[in-house]
Design an enzyme around this catalytic site. Structure first.
Site, PDB file in Angstrom:
ATOM      1  N   GLN A 208      24.386  38.457  39.950  1.00 25.25           N
ATOM      2  CA  GLN A 208      23.586  37.404  40.593  1.00 25.25           C
ATOM      3  C   GLN A 208      22.376  37.004  39.752  1.00 25.25           C
ATOM      4  O   GLN A 208      21.571  36.178  40.197  1.00 25.25           O
ATOM      5  CB  GLN A 208      23.101  37.867  41.981  1.00 25.25           C
ATOM      6  CG  GLN A 208      24.190  38.146  42.961  1.00 25.25           C
ATOM      7  CD  GLN A 208      24.969  36.889  43.382  1.00 25.25           C
ATOM      8  OE1 GLN A 208      24.526  35.753  43.175  1.00 25.25           O
ATOM      9  NE2 GLN A 208      26.139  37.091  43.957  1.00 25.25           N
ATOM     10  N   CYS A 371      29.774  42.169  51.138  1.00 25.25           N
ATOM     11  CA  CYS A 371      30.151  43.330  50.310  1.00 25.25           C
ATOM     12  C   CYS A 371      28.945  44.210  50.014  1.00 25.25           C
ATOM     13  O   CYS A 371      28.826  44.785  48.927  1.00 25.25           O
ATOM     14  CB  CYS A 371      30.806  42.914  48.992  1.00 25.25           C
ATOM     15  SG  CYS A 371      32.291  41.957  49.208  1.00 25.25           S
TER      16      CYS A 371
HETATM   17  N1  PMP Z   1      27.699  42.511  42.174  1.00 23.41           N
HETATM   18  C1  PMP Z   1      27.075  41.546  42.854  1.00 23.41           C
HETATM   19  C2  PMP Z   1      25.586  41.662  43.088  1.00 23.41           C
HETATM   20  C3  PMP Z   1      27.795  40.459  43.328  1.00 23.41           C
HETATM   21  O1  PMP Z   1      27.179  39.503  44.022  1.00 23.41           O
HETATM   22  C4  PMP Z   1      29.195  40.397  43.083  1.00 23.41           C
HETATM   23  C5  PMP Z   1      30.033  39.248  43.602  1.00 23.41           C
HETATM   24  N2  PMP Z   1      29.812  38.915  44.926  1.00 23.41           N
HETATM   25  C6  PMP Z   1      29.783  41.427  42.356  1.00 23.41           C
HETATM   26  C7  PMP Z   1      29.006  42.473  41.921  1.00 23.41           C
HETATM   27  C8  PMP Z   1      31.249  41.429  42.063  1.00 23.41           C
HETATM   28  O2  PMP Z   1      31.571  40.376  41.201  1.00 23.41           O
HETATM   29  P1  PMP Z   1      33.101  39.996  40.959  1.00 23.41           P
HETATM   30  O3  PMP Z   1      33.707  39.796  42.331  1.00 23.41           O
HETATM   31  O4  PMP Z   1      33.018  38.718  40.181  1.00 23.41           O
HETATM   32  O5  PMP Z   1      33.721  41.113  40.218  1.00 23.41           O
END
Ligand code: PMP
Length: 414
Positions: A208, A371
């Site tokens: 982010q 998440c």
């Molecule tokens: N870390 C953070 C802080 C995130 O916001 C995200 C995506 N929402 C991720 C990790 C995971 O990224 P990706 O789904 O592109 O692997």
């Protein structure tokens, strides 16, 4: 309505044709860039050009197209290395995204450095991508996973961190910016604290942050930095793990297969040099091309200008939403301490219902735990509604959000 900042929004919005559409007859307002950003024409065209003219497998062939594809793939690595100020392009490992980058580092640094009784320190602010891989490592090794708590206003509790660090700490891994609170963490100061108190490897989840702030991995003083292409105007299925060369050299491979070996015999193999040691199989070549185009695009606008613009939008949003009865925004009270992420709850309503009513007005936001279940737990919630801004959002759209939230509140509470 005045522009939020000095960005040339009209030109920028023309670069994103997807934004020019209606949803149920209302102009689309896309406020879900923290989940995935939209892509400018320049990125889409770079990927298309690559497939229309230059595609072949990399590294293996002697023919012209193989040479062009290899050159594009490796030039993109150099472009991204310069962008984050890596000391060497070999420190850039291509991955599928932040999640794979963090799994890679947890697996491999875990194998190289973490033993039973050692400690891994993360925070209650983690996205599950920077939590579950460490749980898996702890379960595999017998190491102990420790959590730094959060303050009421959404910061990592630095006193708590200081107390946790010590000779047993082998890994510390934090987000640069929280996806569930918006907090920009003081990552350089945290690095100094970690080095003063331990010999731990310092890892940052930059998913982010890289899309929104200038990132200089050497100035931050971390050891690894992970980010995703799809959140920064680039393609899905493409990400980056930056790591210090000496650490990448020390780490065992993460996956086996073609291209990651130096020599194979029946019972064992030796490994290719970094970064190829970590890139088994045919890679996402078009993804690398798209990443370089995304970086070029963001640089052409300027990360400082993007950050200023998002801060102005955040200030407007916080001012407007302060007038909504029963609405609480999670995270730091000051727009200066946060990225363009506004997670909120309204007393007596469900986060999902608010998002659904906003969708009916053409406004795309997200609802849930994002998440980051420990974050909503920490603040006594089960979900929040989250609006997130990027370079293509306007002040007018922030006003539409505030009006939409007002409508949702009325509908849900009447
Ligand atoms: N870390 C953070 C802080 C995130 O916001 C995200 C995506 N929402 C991720 C990790 C995971 O990224 P990706 O789904 O592109 O692997």
């Amino acid at each position: 309505m005045p522009a939020a900042s000095a960005l040339d929004l009209d030109t920028i919005r023309q670069d994103f044709p997807i934004l020019d559409q209606t949803v149920d007859g209302k102009p689309l307002v896309y406020l879900d860039s923290a989940a995935s950003s939209q892509k400018p024409r320049q990125v889409i065209e770079a990927i298309s050009r690559y497939y229309l003219r230059d595609h072949a497998n990399v590294h293996r062939g002697v023919h012209e197209l193989a040479r062009r594809a290899t050159e594009a793939y490796e030039n993109s690595r150099e472009r991204v290395a310069r962008w984050v100020n890596a000391a060497d392009a070999h420190e850039i490992v291509w991955t599928r995204g932040t999640s794979e980058a963090l799994n890679l580092v947890a697996f491999s640094i875990g194998q190289a450095r973490v033993r039973k009784g050692d400690e891994i320190v993360i925070s209650e602010m983690e996205h599950h991508s920077n939590l579950v891989p460490w749980q898996l490592l702890a379960a595999r090794t017998g190491a102990r996973l420790r959590y730094v708590g959060l303050t009421d206003d959404g910061h990592i509790d630095l006193d708590h961190l200081e107390g946790l660090l010590g000779s047993r700490t082998k890994v510390v891994s934090f987000p640069h910016v929280s996806n569930a609170l918006g907090t920009i963490n003081p990552v350089t100061d945290i690095g100094t604290l970690i080095r003063d108190r331990s010999n731990a490897v310092y890892i940052l989840d930059g998913a982010q942050a890289a899309p929104h702030l200038p990132v200089d991995v050497q100035a931050i003083g971390c050891d690894f930095y992970a980010f995703s292409g799809h959140k920064m105007c680039g393609p899905t299925g493409m990400g980056v793990l930056w790591g210090r060369k000496e650490l990448l050299d020390e780490m065992p491979p993460y996956q086996g297969g073609g291209e990651m070996i130096e020599r194979v015999s029946r019972q064992s193999s030796t490994w290719a040099e970094v970064p190829h040691k970590f890139e088994a199989g045919t890679p996402n070549i078009a993804g690398a091309v798209g990443m370089a185009a995304a970086v070029d695009y963001l640089d052409s606008v300027g990360l400082d200008a993007i950050h200023e613009h998002e801060m102005a939008l955040t200030r407007t949003a916080m001012r407007l939403l302060a007038n909504v009865d029963g609405l609480r925004i999670l995270g730091p009270a000051s727009a200066e301490e946060r990225a363009g992420v506004i997670p909120f709850v309204i007393d007596g309503t469900s986060a999902q219902d608010v998002a659904t009513i906003l969708d009916a007005q053409g406004i795309a936001v997200r609802a849930g735990h994002h998440c980051a279940q420990l974050v909503v737990d920490r603040y006594g919630l089960s979900a929040t509604t989250r609006a997130s801004f990027y370079l293509y959002n306007s002040n007018e759209e922030v006003h539409r959000l505030a009006e939409g939230i007002g409508t949702a509140r009325e509908l849900l509470l009447s």
